[in-house]
Design a protein around this motif. Structure first.
Motif, PDB file in Angstrom:
ATOM      1  N   ARG A   1       0.848  -1.196   0.000  1.00 27.36           N
ATOM      2  CA  ARG A   1       0.000   0.000   0.000  1.00 27.36           C
ATOM      3  C   ARG A   1       0.878   1.239   0.000  1.00 27.36           C
ATOM      4  N   ASN A   2       0.595   2.173  -0.910  1.00 30.39           N
ATOM      5  CA  ASN A   2       1.330   3.423  -0.928  1.00 30.39           C
ATOM      6  C   ASN A   2       0.803   4.319   0.190  1.00 30.39           C
ATOM      7  N   PRO A   3       1.655   4.762   1.098  1.00 27.87           N
ATOM      8  CA  PRO A   3       1.183   5.520   2.269  1.00 27.87           C
ATOM      9  C   PRO A   3       0.670   6.913   1.949  1.00 27.87           C
ATOM     10  N   VAL A   4       1.008   7.475   0.785  1.00 26.47           N
ATOM     11  CA  VAL A   4       0.542   8.803   0.412  1.00 26.47           C
ATOM     12  C   VAL A   4      -0.823   8.747  -0.254  1.00 26.47           C
ATOM     13  N   SER A   5      -0.983   7.868  -1.235  1.00 26.29           N
ATOM     14  CA  SER A   5      -2.224   7.794  -2.009  1.00 26.29           C
ATOM     15  C   SER A   5      -3.232   6.793  -1.460  1.00 26.29           C
TER      16      SER A   5
ATOM     17  N   ASP B   1      10.065   8.412   3.349  1.00 26.74           N
ATOM     18  CA  ASP B   1       9.939   9.533   2.421  1.00 26.74           C
ATOM     19  C   ASP B   1       9.185   9.130   1.152  1.00 26.74           C
ATOM     20  N   ASN B   2       8.527   7.977   1.188  1.00 24.65           N
ATOM     21  CA  ASN B   2       7.696   7.453   0.103  1.00 24.65           C
ATOM     22  C   ASN B   2       8.497   6.987  -1.109  1.00 24.65           C
TER      23      ASN B   2
ATOM     24  N   SER C   1      13.097   7.171  -6.177  1.00 19.48           N
ATOM     25  CA  SER C   1      12.666   8.293  -5.351  1.00 19.48           C
ATOM     26  C   SER C   1      11.288   8.801  -5.784  1.00 19.48           C
ATOM     27  N   PHE C   2      10.557   9.334  -4.816  1.00 22.47           N
ATOM     28  CA  PHE C   2       9.241   9.911  -5.072  1.00 22.47           C
ATOM     29  C   PHE C   2       9.405  11.365  -5.469  1.00 22.47           C
ATOM     30  N   THR C   3       8.780  11.746  -6.594  1.00 19.59           N
ATOM     31  CA  THR C   3       8.825  13.133  -7.046  1.00 19.59           C
ATOM     32  C   THR C   3       7.427  13.692  -7.078  1.00 19.59           C
ATOM     33  N   LYS C   4       7.217  14.861  -6.516  1.00 16.06           N
ATOM     34  CA  LYS C   4       5.886  15.470  -6.441  1.00 16.06           C
ATOM     35  C   LYS C   4       5.570  16.234  -7.732  1.00 16.06           C
TER      36      LYS C   4
END
Length: 279
Positions: free
Chosen positions: A208-212, A256-257, A276-279
């Motif tokens: 599970r992605n913790p942000v989405s 940091d996702n 890495s996660f990029t916004k």
């Protein structure tokens, strides 16, 4: 134990990109066409299977023949410590690991769950075993925690019905300690094939992605990754570069996702890769 060598994959042009079907998707925030930061894993982790992060951002892993749990340094891949599940280490076909606060779980290909706790270096943990009742033909490969339903999700690579056009993800309720009979997700192989060209998607890991709050599922067949919504809709998909991901087995997200994928070493060395996660 052998020292683990850190390296960076040479920059090359990759025919890899994420295709988004919904604005709910977050997969495109990981540049899968870029060269990830990767480390080789040798010795005890040649057959690495599952990976999972603790709330304080420590990465734990296991290999698929015995219940030995390794804490890894995510910067260089070195083993910080290891401990056994069981005084005399358990042996089975262990497929994935999940961590909920201080509680650890392992799942076998038959769907058996083992609950245990972190121990000091070279120690051992007592354990509790739960039977889900899944038939061996389901061939459970992936395990993750869903905090919204307080359940463990078990992703199945196989099915008793070999003619089925679906892959299933079941939910193990942590309150009742029972498997729900209705699958949480029913993945349509026909839909995946028609929309992505991935002909034989077989889950080997889920997280599970913790942000989405969406779910990422990887497949070692055709080296692919898909993203699905909380209600099981296909949101996005991508192939994984085969020169990097020989056999993707484990998937997890750091604090940091960042997206981490572990690849079992078969005819090549095992590997841990970070996107890495990029916004």
């Amino acid at each position: 134990m052998k020292r683990l060598q850190i390296y960076t994959v040479p920059l090359i042009i990759l025919c890899v990109s994420a295709f988004t079907l919904s604005t709910e998707s977050i997969l495109e925030n990981y540049n899968l066409s870029s060269s990830p930061k990767s480390v080789h894993l040798t010795g005890s982790l040649t057959e690495i299977s599952g990976i999972a992060f603790t709330p304080d951002n420590r990465l734990f892993a296991h290999q698929d023949e015995s219940a030995v749990i390794y804490e890894l340094n995510i910067g260089n891949g070195k083993i910080n410590k290891w401990f056994n599940v069981g005084r005399f280490v358990l042996t089975d076909d262990f497929e994935d690991i999940a961590i909920i606060n201080v509680t650890f779980y392992l799942v076998t290909s038959r769907g058996d769950l083992y609950r245990f706790y972190e121990q000091p270096d070279r120690g051992y943990s007592q354990y509790t075993k739960f039977s889900t009742g899944l038939k061996p033909e389901y061939d459970v490969e992936g395990l993750c925690y869903d905090p919204e339903t307080h359940s463990l999700l078990l992703a199945c690579k196989g099915s008793p019905d070999k003619k089925t056009e679906f892959k299933y993800v079941y939910s193990f309720d942590l309150n009742s300690k029972k498997l729900l009979t209705k699958p949480r997700f029913q993945l349509s192989l026909k839909e995946i094939k028609n929309k992505s060209g991935i002909k034989n998607f077989s889950p080997t890991g889920i997280e599970r992605n913790p942000v989405s709050g969406t779910f990422f599922i990887i497949s070692s067949n055709e080296n692919a990754i898909i993203e699905i919504s909380k209600d099981g809709r296909l949101l996005a998909f991508s192939k994984l570069d085969k020169s990097i991901h020989k056999q993707p087995e484990g998937i997890s997200f750091s604090k940091d996702n960042s997206l981490f994928i572990s690849d079992e070493g078969n005819k090549s060395e095992a590997r841990l890769s970070k996107y890495s996660f990029t916004k």
